[in-house]
Design an enzyme around this catalytic site. Structure first.
Site, PDB file in Angstrom:
ATOM      1  CG  ASN A 109     -12.219   2.069   6.209  1.00 17.60           C
ATOM      2  OD1 ASN A 109     -11.162   2.700   6.078  1.00 17.60           O
ATOM      3  ND2 ASN A 109     -12.587   1.110   5.375  1.00 17.60           N
ATOM      4  CG  HIS A 111     -13.792   0.125   0.865  1.00 18.16           C
ATOM      5  ND1 HIS A 111     -12.621  -0.581   0.997  1.00 18.16           N
ATOM      6  CD2 HIS A 111     -14.448  -0.426  -0.181  1.00 18.16           C
ATOM      7  CE1 HIS A 111     -12.580  -1.526   0.073  1.00 18.16           C
ATOM      8  NE2 HIS A 111     -13.675  -1.449  -0.653  1.00 18.16           N
ATOM      9  CB  SER A 138     -18.681   3.125   1.034  1.00 14.03           C
ATOM     10  OG  SER A 138     -19.194   2.692  -0.210  1.00 14.03           O
ATOM     11  CG  ASP A 147     -13.378  -3.098   3.248  1.00  7.43           C
ATOM     12  OD1 ASP A 147     -13.042  -2.143   3.962  1.00  7.43           O
ATOM     13  OD2 ASP A 147     -12.592  -3.660   2.457  1.00  7.43           O
TER      14      ASP A 147
HETATM   15  N1  NHR Z   1     -10.402  -4.128   9.956  1.00  7.85           N
HETATM   16  C1  NHR Z   1     -11.590  -4.657  10.205  1.00  7.85           C
HETATM   17  N2  NHR Z   1     -11.670  -5.609  11.158  1.00  7.85           N
HETATM   18  N3  NHR Z   1     -12.720  -4.278   9.568  1.00  7.85           N
HETATM   19  C2  NHR Z   1     -12.646  -3.358   8.586  1.00  7.85           C
HETATM   20  O1  NHR Z   1     -13.753  -3.007   7.974  1.00  7.85           O
HETATM   21  C3  NHR Z   1     -11.395  -2.776   8.247  1.00  7.85           C
HETATM   22  C4  NHR Z   1     -10.275  -3.194   8.992  1.00  7.85           C
HETATM   23  C5  NHR Z   1      -9.011  -2.675   8.698  1.00  7.85           C
HETATM   24  C6  NHR Z   1      -8.850  -1.785   7.677  1.00  7.85           C
HETATM   25  C7  NHR Z   1      -9.697  -0.552   5.696  1.00  7.85           C
HETATM   26  C8  NHR Z   1      -9.786  -1.450   4.455  1.00  7.85           C
HETATM   27  C9  NHR Z   1     -10.235  -0.730   3.208  1.00  7.85           C
HETATM   28  O2  NHR Z   1     -10.927   0.275   3.262  1.00  7.85           O
HETATM   29  C10 NHR Z   1      -9.944  -1.392   6.901  1.00  7.85           C
HETATM   30  C11 NHR Z   1     -11.223  -1.859   7.212  1.00  7.85           C
HETATM   31  C12 NHR Z   1      -6.454  -3.231   4.517  1.00  7.85           C
HETATM   32  C13 NHR Z   1      -6.743  -4.439   3.912  1.00  7.85           C
HETATM   33  C14 NHR Z   1      -5.680  -5.501   3.754  1.00  7.85           C
HETATM   34  O3  NHR Z   1      -5.910  -6.510   3.115  1.00  7.85           O
HETATM   35  C15 NHR Z   1      -8.037  -4.638   3.468  1.00  7.85           C
HETATM   36  C16 NHR Z   1      -9.003  -3.670   3.639  1.00  7.85           C
HETATM   37  C17 NHR Z   1      -8.700  -2.467   4.265  1.00  7.85           C
HETATM   38  C18 NHR Z   1      -7.419  -2.242   4.700  1.00  7.85           C
HETATM   39  N4  NHR Z   1      -4.489  -5.327   4.368  1.00  7.85           N
HETATM   40  C19 NHR Z   1      -3.357  -6.275   4.375  1.00  7.85           C
HETATM   41  C20 NHR Z   1      -3.205  -6.976   5.743  1.00  7.85           C
HETATM   42  O4  NHR Z   1      -2.667  -8.102   5.720  1.00  7.85           O
HETATM   43  C21 NHR Z   1      -2.057  -5.572   4.110  1.00  7.85           C
HETATM   44  C22 NHR Z   1      -2.012  -4.833   2.815  1.00  7.85           C
HETATM   45  C23 NHR Z   1      -0.857  -3.844   2.739  1.00  7.85           C
HETATM   46  O5  NHR Z   1      -0.104  -3.663   3.707  1.00  7.85           O
HETATM   47  O6  NHR Z   1      -0.728  -3.206   1.672  1.00  7.85           O
HETATM   48  O7  NHR Z   1      -3.541  -6.397   6.784  1.00  7.85           O
HETATM   49  O8  NHR Z   1      -9.955  -1.223   2.077  1.00  7.85           O
HETATM   50  C1  GAR Z   2      -8.122   6.346  -0.458  1.00 10.06           C
HETATM   51  O1  GAR Z   2      -8.609   6.169  -1.764  1.00 10.06           O
HETATM   52  C2  GAR Z   2      -8.846   5.408   0.484  1.00 10.06           C
HETATM   53  O2  GAR Z   2     -10.201   5.271   0.192  1.00 10.06           O
HETATM   54  C3  GAR Z   2      -8.119   4.134   0.237  1.00 10.06           C
HETATM   55  O3  GAR Z   2      -6.770   4.492   0.062  1.00 10.06           O
HETATM   56  C4  GAR Z   2      -6.678   5.852  -0.350  1.00 10.06           C
HETATM   57  C5  GAR Z   2      -5.896   6.604   0.687  1.00 10.06           C
HETATM   58  O4  GAR Z   2      -5.570   7.870   0.225  1.00 10.06           O
HETATM   59  N1  GAR Z   2      -8.230   3.253   1.347  1.00 10.06           N
HETATM   60  C6  GAR Z   2      -7.980   1.971   1.255  1.00 10.06           C
HETATM   61  O5  GAR Z   2      -7.763   1.418   0.193  1.00 10.06           O
HETATM   62  C7  GAR Z   2      -7.985   1.236   2.562  1.00 10.06           C
HETATM   63  N2  GAR Z   2      -7.604  -0.089   2.347  1.00 10.06           N
HETATM   64  P1  GAR Z   2      -4.974   8.977   1.212  1.00 10.06           P
HETATM   65  O6  GAR Z   2      -3.840   8.337   1.983  1.00 10.06           O
HETATM   66  O7  GAR Z   2      -4.471  10.018   0.267  1.00 10.06           O
HETATM   67  O8  GAR Z   2      -6.083   9.455   2.077  1.00 10.06           O
END
Ligand code: NHR
Ligand code: GAR
Length: 212
Positions: A109, A111, A138, A147
């Site tokens: 991922n 982040h 990261s 994360d």
């Molecule tokens: N899942 C796990 N188990 N572990 C990680 O490290 C993950 C993951 C899923 C996604 C990306 C992450 C980021 O880089 C990621 C890492 C979505 C949310 C979130 O709160 C948080 C972090 C990340 C991605 N999602 C909400 C949910 O209820 C929905 C938000 C929306 O739809 O806009 O799933 O930041």
């Molecule tokens: C990027 O900044 C990525 O790091 C972030 O969303 C953007 C996606 O851009 N990811 C998250 O916040 C995951 N929760 P992109 O669709 O243009 O690649």
């Protein structure tokens, strides 16, 4: 014979990181994107994939009763493409423990923060509000804890006096586009692996994330 590493990319939105992965010299050489899957039908990244003749699929989370059902369907869909790496590129759904276990050591991922700072969402706003002087992105192996998986590499950017969320996000995103292809290339070349909860690059455990 095509010996490049098959990769499935998961997206939810614009897909600029997907584009960077497709445009990198290593694409079609060390790795190749064999499918792009989005949880949203309107994700612009789907068009970026189609433009390159790459198969796309939409799996809408709203069509499923619970997270386990969605993740099981997503796993089946992904595994149909037989990838050796799954790449989350702006994918916005939290993944269940069973899903993260299934791809342990084979899922990355990106982040938008300097982990472990600012896990979760709205990282740019929170970095500004906290008065940080630097920020970044990261790349980590995905583990069950959101994360919280082992960090591989980071790109750092300064926070400037008159920054707003949008300007800061753009500065970080530009660096993401260098960072992510670099790490995927390492993995594809067999240089990068997860050993327990430690990241190994070229056979040596990382003491700290690599600065890109
Ligand atoms: N899942 C796990 N188990 N572990 C990680 O490290 C993950 C993951 C899923 C996604 C990306 C992450 C980021 O880089 C990621 C890492 C979505 C949310 C979130 O709160 C948080 C972090 C990340 C991605 N999602 C909400 C949910 O209820 C929905 C938000 C929306 O739809 O806009 O799933 O930041
Ligand atoms: C990027 O900044 C990525 O790091 C972030 O969303 C953007 C996606 O851009 N990811 C998250 O916040 C995951 N929760 P992109 O669709 O243009 O690649």
């Amino acid at each position: 014979m095509d010996t490049s590493l098959p990769v499935v990319v998961l997206i939810s939105g614009d897909g600029s990181n997907l584009q960077a992965l497709l445009d990198a010299p290593a694409h079609g050489h060390d790795y190749r994107v064999v499918a792009v899957i989005s949880n949203r039908a309107d994700a612009h990244g789907l068009e970026r994939a189609m433009q390159r003749g790459i198969p796309t699929q939409v799996l809408n989370h709203a069509d499923f009763a619970c997270r386990d059902d969605y993740d099981n369907a997503l796993m089946t869909l992904i595994d149909g493409f037989s990838p050796r790496l799954v790449v989350l590129a702006g994918f916005m759904r939290i993944l269940t423990p069973g899903f993260t276990r299934h791809y342990a050591g084979h899922m990355l991922n990106i982040h938008p923060s300097l982990l472990p700072r600012f896990q979760g969402l709205q990282t740019h706003r929170r970095a500004l509000e906290a008065g940080e002087t630097e920020h970044g992105a990261s790349v980590h192996f995905v583990a069950e804890e959101l994360d919280g998986g082992p960090v591989i590499a980071q790109a750092r950017v300064p926070i400037l006096a008159d920054d707003d969320e949008e300007r800061l996000a753009a500065r970080v995103l530009t660096r993401e586009h260098q960072l992510y292809p670099t790490v995927v290339e390492w993995f594809a070349q067999g240089r990068l692996r997860l050993n327990g909860d430690r990241v190994e690059l070229d056979g040596k455990a990382l003491a700290k994330p690599v600065a890109i």
